[in-house]
Design an enzyme around this catalytic site. Structure first.
Site, PDB file in Angstrom:
ATOM      1  N   HIS A 154       0.839  -1.207   0.000  1.00 42.66           N
ATOM      2  CA  HIS A 154       0.000   0.000   0.000  1.00 42.66           C
ATOM      3  C   HIS A 154       0.874   1.257   0.000  1.00 42.66           C
ATOM      4  CE1 HIS A 154      -2.840  -2.932   2.036  1.00 42.66           C
ATOM      5  NE2 HIS A 154      -3.547  -2.515   1.016  1.00 42.66           N
ATOM      6  N   VAL A 169       4.431  -5.584  -4.779  1.00 41.76           N
ATOM      7  CA  VAL A 169       5.604  -5.446  -3.896  1.00 41.76           C
ATOM      8  C   VAL A 169       5.768  -6.769  -3.149  1.00 41.76           C
ATOM      9  CG1 VAL A 169       6.583  -4.183  -1.943  1.00 41.76           C
ATOM     10  CG2 VAL A 169       5.245  -2.974  -3.676  1.00 41.76           C
TER      11      VAL A 169
END
Ligand code: PAF
Length: 253
Positions: A38, A176
Site C-alpha cells: 500500500h 511489492v
C-alpha cells in the site's frame, strides 16, 4: 497528520474546494491493514498528483464468508501512522452511509468476474466493483491506484471505468514482494512462522512450472491446498490455502 473524513457531507465540502482550485487528486482505495505494498501505491500517487486521498473501508459486500470478514485485521492506528506524510486526507466512510441503499444497487460484470477468483468466491466481484464505483464517484480523482497482485480486480475495475466513461485513470502498480518473494498481503500476518516460510515457494512454483497443471501438482507437493492455477493473457494466476489462509498471486510468463 492527514485530515480524517468520516461523514460524506464533510468530504463532499472538502472535495468541492479542491475542484474549484483545479487540484489533481490521486486516490488509493484500501481495506486498511496497510503494508509496504500500500505504501508504494501511496508513494506513486504522491509523486504523480497534487493531493492524495486514501480510503479505508472493510467492505462487507465483497466477503463471501462472514468468518473471513470477522477475521479481517483492523489496524487503524498503525494505518494512519504508515500513511502519515504521504496523504492529505483519509476517508473512513461508515457502512450505513456508503450502503444507504442496502446494496440494492450493484455493479455486475458477466464474463471475467465469473472465473478464477469469481468462481471460488461467488459475489465477490459484485461487492468489489460496487464499492469501487461508489468510492471513485466520491473521490472524483484524476488517478486511482491499484496493485497488480489483485490482477482480476485491476482488470475488472479498469474495464468498468472504460465501460461507464469514468473520468478517473486507473493506474496499475507492480506487486511489492517480501525479500523471499512472497507478495505483500494483509493476510500474510495470519500465517504461523512455519507456514510463512513455506509460503515463499508459492510465487516461484508459479513462475518456474512448465504449465498450470504442473504448477498445481508442485504446489500440492509443497503442502498447499490449491484453489486454481491458470494462464491468462501472458500471466499465470494462482490461489492457494495454507493453514486456512488464502493467498493469491500472479507472475508474468
Ligand atoms: O483491494 C482492496 O483492498 C479492495 O478490494 C478494494 C479495492 C479497496 C475494494 O474494497
Amino acid at each position: 497528520m492527514p485530515r480524517i473524513f468520516e461523514r460524506l457531507a464533510d468530504w463532499r465540502d472538502e472535495r468541492q474546494g479542491l475542484e474549484r482550485a483545479g487540484t489533481a487528486v490521486g486516490f488509493v482505495p484500501t481495506m486498511g491493514a496497510l503494508h509496504a505494498g500500500h505504501r508504494s501505491l501511496l508513494q506513486r500517487a504522491r509523486a504523480e498528483c497534487d493531493w492524495v486521498v486514501l480510503s479505508i473501508f472493510v467492505n462487507p459486500t465483497q466477503f463471501d464468508d462472514p468468518a473471513d470478514l470477522a477475521r479481517y485485521p483492523r489496524t487503524l492506528e498503525a494505518d494512519l501512522a504508515l500513511a502519515d506524510g504521504l496523504v492529505d486526507a483519509v476517508l473512513l466512510p461508515a457502512a450505513e452511509e456508503l450502503y444507504a441503499d442496502e446494496f440494492r444497487y450493484r455493479m455486475t460484470e458477466y464474463a471475467l468476474s465469473t472465473r478464477l477468483e469469481g468462481a471460488q468466491r461467488p459475489g465477490h466481484f459484485d461487492g468489489v466493483l460496487t464499492v469501487v464505483l461508489k468510492l471513485l464517484n466520491l473521490a472524483r480523482a484524476r488517478r486511482a491506484y491499484f496493485g497488480e497482485k489483485d490482477w482480476q480486480q485491476l482488470h475488472l475495475v479498469r474495464g468498468m471505468a472504460e465501460a461507464f466513461f469514468l473520468p478517473t485513470e486507473i493506474v496499475a502498480c507492480a506487486t511489492v514482494r517480501e525479500p523471499d518473494g512472497l507478495a505483500m498481503s494483509s493476510r500474510n500476518r495470519r500465517l504461523s512462522p512455519a507456514a510463512r516460510r513455506r509460503a515463499a515457494s508459492f510465487p516461484s512454483i508459479l513462475r518456474w512450472a512448465a504449465d498450470p497443471a504442473s504448477a498445481a501438482a508442485a504446489l500440492r507437493d509443497a503442502g498447499f491446498s490449491v484453489d486454481y492455477v491458470a494462464d491468462e493473457a501472458g500471466v499465470r494466476l494462482g490461489a492457494v490455502r495454507l493453514e486456512g489462509v488464502r493467498l493469491i498471486d500472479n507472475v508474468r510468463l
